[in-house]
Write an enzyme that holds these catalytic residues in place. Structure first.
Site, PDB file in Angstrom:
ATOM      1  N   LYS A  61     -14.115 -27.506  15.725  1.00 45.64           N
ATOM      2  CA  LYS A  61     -14.456 -26.116  16.005  1.00 45.64           C
ATOM      3  C   LYS A  61     -14.502 -25.316  14.718  1.00 45.64           C
ATOM      4  O   LYS A  61     -13.685 -25.554  13.825  1.00 45.64           O
ATOM      5  CB  LYS A  61     -13.350 -25.506  16.868  1.00 45.64           C
ATOM      6  CG  LYS A  61     -13.629 -25.573  18.318  1.00 45.64           C
ATOM      7  CD  LYS A  61     -12.665 -24.669  19.026  1.00 45.64           C
ATOM      8  CE  LYS A  61     -13.011 -24.587  20.481  1.00 45.64           C
ATOM      9  NZ  LYS A  61     -11.927 -24.102  21.279  1.00 45.64           N
ATOM     10  N   CYS A  71      -8.983 -12.171  20.111  1.00 43.81           N
ATOM     11  CA  CYS A  71     -10.060 -11.939  21.084  1.00 43.81           C
ATOM     12  C   CYS A  71     -10.313 -10.450  21.300  1.00 43.81           C
ATOM     13  O   CYS A  71     -11.310 -10.089  21.906  1.00 43.81           O
ATOM     14  CB  CYS A  71      -9.691 -12.507  22.449  1.00 43.81           C
ATOM     15  SG  CYS A  71      -9.386 -14.246  22.459  1.00 43.81           S
ATOM     16  N   HIS A 128     -20.929 -16.854   9.870  1.00 43.76           N
ATOM     17  CA  HIS A 128     -20.761 -18.301   9.960  1.00 43.76           C
ATOM     18  C   HIS A 128     -21.896 -18.929  10.771  1.00 43.76           C
ATOM     19  O   HIS A 128     -22.830 -18.247  11.204  1.00 43.76           O
ATOM     20  CB  HIS A 128     -19.380 -18.671  10.497  1.00 43.76           C
ATOM     21  CG  HIS A 128     -19.076 -18.107  11.864  1.00 43.76           C
ATOM     22  ND1 HIS A 128     -19.837 -18.364  12.970  1.00 43.76           N
ATOM     23  CD2 HIS A 128     -18.068 -17.296  12.292  1.00 43.76           C
ATOM     24  CE1 HIS A 128     -19.317 -17.757  14.022  1.00 43.76           C
ATOM     25  NE2 HIS A 128     -18.244 -17.081  13.632  1.00 43.76           N
ATOM     26  N   CYS A 130      -2.827 -17.864  23.893  1.00 44.51           N
ATOM     27  CA  CYS A 130      -4.242 -17.503  24.032  1.00 44.51           C
ATOM     28  C   CYS A 130      -5.080 -18.775  24.137  1.00 44.51           C
ATOM     29  O   CYS A 130      -4.961 -19.668  23.288  1.00 44.51           O
ATOM     30  CB  CYS A 130      -4.681 -16.680  22.819  1.00 44.51           C
ATOM     31  SG  CYS A 130      -6.464 -16.645  22.645  1.00 44.51           S
ATOM     32  N   HIS A 161      -7.443 -18.830  20.781  1.00 44.06           N
ATOM     33  CA  HIS A 161      -6.825 -18.904  19.446  1.00 44.06           C
ATOM     34  C   HIS A 161      -5.515 -19.681  19.417  1.00 44.06           C
ATOM     35  O   HIS A 161      -4.940 -19.882  18.349  1.00 44.06           O
ATOM     36  CB  HIS A 161      -6.597 -17.492  18.894  1.00 44.06           C
ATOM     37  CG  HIS A 161      -7.870 -16.747  18.661  1.00 44.06           C
ATOM     38  ND1 HIS A 161      -8.467 -15.977  19.641  1.00 44.06           N
ATOM     39  CD2 HIS A 161      -8.697 -16.708  17.593  1.00 44.06           C
ATOM     40  CE1 HIS A 161      -9.589 -15.477  19.163  1.00 44.06           C
ATOM     41  NE2 HIS A 161      -9.756 -15.900  17.944  1.00 44.06           N
ATOM     42  N   LYS A 208     -11.358 -20.019  11.208  1.00 38.95           N
ATOM     43  CA  LYS A 208     -10.930 -19.444   9.931  1.00 38.95           C
ATOM     44  C   LYS A 208      -9.648 -20.110   9.473  1.00 38.95           C
ATOM     45  O   LYS A 208      -9.448 -20.389   8.304  1.00 38.95           O
ATOM     46  CB  LYS A 208     -10.674 -17.949  10.107  1.00 38.95           C
ATOM     47  CG  LYS A 208     -11.822 -17.098   9.610  1.00 38.95           C
ATOM     48  CD  LYS A 208     -11.440 -15.659   9.646  1.00 38.95           C
ATOM     49  CE  LYS A 208     -11.427 -15.073   8.257  1.00 38.95           C
ATOM     50  NZ  LYS A 208     -10.949 -13.704   8.215  1.00 38.95           N
ATOM     51  N   HIS A 210     -22.866 -17.383  14.139  1.00 42.09           N
ATOM     52  CA  HIS A 210     -23.688 -16.172  14.004  1.00 42.09           C
ATOM     53  C   HIS A 210     -25.126 -16.567  13.648  1.00 42.09           C
ATOM     54  O   HIS A 210     -26.089 -16.032  14.188  1.00 42.09           O
ATOM     55  CB  HIS A 210     -23.138 -15.261  12.899  1.00 42.09           C
ATOM     56  CG  HIS A 210     -21.732 -14.789  13.138  1.00 42.09           C
ATOM     57  ND1 HIS A 210     -20.781 -14.741  12.153  1.00 42.09           N
ATOM     58  CD2 HIS A 210     -21.115 -14.361  14.268  1.00 42.09           C
ATOM     59  CE1 HIS A 210     -19.651 -14.298  12.657  1.00 42.09           C
ATOM     60  NE2 HIS A 210     -19.822 -14.061  13.939  1.00 42.09           N
TER      61      HIS A 210
END
Ligand code: MSP
Length: 656
Positions: free
Chosen positions: A294, A130, A19, A144, A147, A297, A22
């Site tokens: 953000k 994570c 993505h 979390c 997430h 996925k 990366h």
């Protein structure tokens, strides 16, 4: 002897496609590596994949694959992304490779033997997203912090690494090495974190099978960070490989802010325990969001770097990432901004300058670089302005790449102003003056080609070629008075970009399937669980059509399914796609593809069907209805190669 420059970036989790985040890190690290190559350094640039752990194991399972086969397939996408972005790494390590596994096992045994790793029991809250345990104080609303999902309580026998033992040594090291944590403003944050106290960390699992087994106790696999971090040295052939001796410690390790703690606290402690030197710097970059959201996925906010490069080329994308987002800070990505930057700075900035100069040199000097005559004050100013190599180099060495880019483009703007000011096209009768001005600009462009090559390698190469020059080394990026050569025919080096808007239907992949079996859903009255054939694949779907069809009416029926929908659990049963049906006034009919082979692609005119997994939200963006008995997307009829997709409800049914 050339000096060495050793740079690493994080190794990516290949649980999804590469993505934007990366891509950002690939591009930063590549530009730095290319800069040092240009400076004459012997460069090693390491990338790779972090392939073990529960998350990969689960994703592979959902895709119906063994973990190894799954990551082998994913690795191809990551390498393709690097290639598309024009990233030249020296090595690409994958943590499932034997060269990594054996050494990680050796490291674990060594640390165990010397008492840095010991056995205990772990009970904690674990986030599989994570791949990390959290303590209560880390949680946000009990979930979390990254997430936002509920954590799993995991209790198991585990090995621990004595992180606490290294607290003082680490603090002293950070204080004595002001360049270790970059950007420097992050230093206090970490010193405070360490001051709060470092606790020993769990470094093995008995519940995860897709990992590296502890050699002396194989029911344990090595916890993902202790597996992942040593990639930086296993890739170099630690403990005695030639590359290890040459390229460790790294000069800089580039990581995102979410994983800075692992690189600034755990990794140094591991290196202390192994009695190895620490990298000179760990540089933490910020996060990129997309249009204010953000990357995620689950919500489908995903930017595919390969698609972007296909649309706009790698240089526009690289330039934008390096110029727009200040080093170390967060940034926001929009295609509109990318285009504005590329058109302004690449097409107008460099492209125009070169084109104007090149056209004049061709029409007045037959394309030959003219020798300069007397330089006037205005030319000497330009020459003075061209002396930027030392400053740009200094900025690259403090990892302020966006400022380095800015400095080069300031000079490009200066050249354009010089051209407008000297107006050589008005002085074509004064050949001596014309020669001097054009020479000064060609020489400036040659410097620009060299200095910009780490950032926009393709365009820089085209500029140099057009000037009949070569991109050599930084040493040559100074104004010379004796450059000669012949220009290639004038040709735009960077064409203006236009926004390519993607039709939302281009994300979707509809295919023909056949229902093989129909069962009642165990936990829901209105749902069936269908087993279907989809070409050479078998899938399971959960469909809400029980009130409208009997099982025997469905068995053997050809249907249309959304074949690239992210698998979802519907009341505890996995659905690997979605059956499409039309609804009007309470009547529901499944779509009819006609008597065509299973697996056949369904098209809407010439829109290319999507190849990536999509979320239900993305599918929700397209509206399908009926016109007559035909199923349509806007004005486009849905078809296979053999005929229309129809349904037994006339005009205006909603397809879901
Ligand atoms: N596998 C670990 C790293 C192990 S390093 C020994 C990991 N992988 S990752 O795929 O989640 O992230 C890889 C890199 O991409 C990290 O440096 C991460 O910070 C970065 N990015 C992930 N999303 C990002 C953005 N949205 N923006 C910028 N970079 C981000 O973490």
């Amino acid at each position: 002897m050339p000096t060495t420059f050793s740079i690493t970036r994080a190794i990516d989790y290949p649980n999804g496609r590469p993505h934007l985040g990366h891509a950002y890190e690939f591009v930063i690290a590549d530009a730095l590596a290319r800069w040092h190559t240009l400076a004459g350094d012997d460069v090693h640039f390491l990338c790779g994949l972090d392939e073990h752990g529960q998350k990969i194991e689960r994703t592979a399972k959902a895709a119906g694959k063994e973990p190894q086969a799954f990551v082998d397939g994913q690795a191809i996408f990551f390498k393709e992304a690097a290639k598309a972005l024009n990233v030249h790494y020296s090595d690409f390590i994958r943590t499932s490779e034997p060269r990594h596994i054996t050494i990680v096992q050796d490291i674990f045994e060594q640390l165990k033997k010397q008492g840095d790793i010991y056995k205990g029991n772990y009970e904690g809250l674990y986030c599989t997203g994570c791949e990390a345990f959290f303590t209560d104080k880390d949680l946000v609303d009990g979930k979390c912090p990254v997430h936002k999902r509920t954590l799993e309580t995991v209790k198991e026998e585990s090995y621990f690494f004595k992180l606490s033992k290294y607290q003082d040594q680490l603090t002293k090291y950070i204080l004595a090495h002001p360049d270790f944590i970059l950007p420097k403003r992050r230093r206090d944050e970490f010193l405070n974190h360490i001051k709060e106290g470092l606790r020993d960390i769990s470094v093995s699992r008995t519940s995860v099978s897709w990992g590296i087994p502890v050699r002396s106790d194989p029911k344990h696999t090595i916890y993902v960070w202790i597996d992942a971090l040593p990639n930086y040295i296993t890739a170099l052939g630690y403990p005695d490989g030639k590359l290890f001796k040459k390229f460790w410690p790294a000069d800089v390790q580039i990581v995102g802010k979410d994983i800075a703690r692992f690189h600034i606290v755990i990794w140094p402690a591991l290196l202390f325990a192994l009695k190895l030197p620490l990298p000179t710097s760990v540089h933490t970059h910020g996060f990129i969001n997309v249009g204010g959201e953000k990357l995620s996925k689950s919500t489908g906010v995903h930017v595919d770097p390969i698609e972007l490069v296909d649309k706009y080329g790698s240089d526009a994308f690289r330039y934008y990432l390096l110029r727009e987002i200040p080093a170390g800070e967060d940034g926001d990505f929009t295609e509109e901004n990318l285009i504005a930057r590329a058109n302004g700075d690449l097409a107008d900035g460099i492209g125009n300058l070169l084109n104007r100069v090149s056209t004049l040199v061709h029409s007045h000097f037959n394309g030959k670089i003219p020798s300069p005559n007397t330089f006037q004050a205005v030319d000497n100013d330009l020459i003075a302005q061209s002396a930027i190599v030392t400053d740009v180099d200094a900025l690259m060495r403090t990892y302020d790449w966006h400022k380095a880019v800015e400095k080069i483009w300031d000079f490009i703007r200066y050249c354009n102003r010089y051209l407008s000011f000297t107006t050589p096209w008005k002085h074509t009768d004064d050949k001596e003056r014309l020669a001097t001005v054009l020479y000064a600009l060609i020489e400036s462009l040659r410097i620009i080609a060299i200095l910009s090559s780490p950032f926009i390698p393709t365009t820089a190469e085209k500029v140099a070629m057009q000037l009949g020059q070569k991109i050599t080394t930084l040493k040559d990026a100074t104004f010379k008075k004796t450059t000669t050569g012949t220009l290639a025919p004038a040709k735009p080096v960077f064409l203006k970009l236009e926004l390519v808007k993607e039709d939302p239907f281009a994300k979707v992949n509809l295919r023909v399937a056949e229902i093989k079996d129909v069962q009642n859903h165990p936990n829901a009255d209105k749902l069936y669980v269908l087993q279907i054939h989809l070409g050479n694949e078998h899938r399971q779907l959960v469909a809400g059509i029980k009130a409208h069809y009997k099982p025997e009416e469905l068995k053997g029926k050809k249907i249309v399914v959304v074949s690239n929908l992210k698998p979802a659990q519907l009341r505890g049963v996995e659905s690997q796609g979605m059956l499409l049906a039309a609804e009007k006034k309470g009547i529901v009919k499944v779509l009819d593809p006609g008597n065509v082979s299973v697996g056949e692609q369904v098209f809407a005119d010439s829109i290319t069907p999507g190849t990536h997994e999509i979320t239900i939200e993305e599918f929700g963006k397209i509206t399908l209805t009926t016109k007559g008995k035909n199923v349509v997307y806007g004005t486009l009829e849905l078809k296979t190669r053999h005929g229309n997709i129809t349904c037994d409800i006339d005009d205006g049914a909603k397809i879901k």
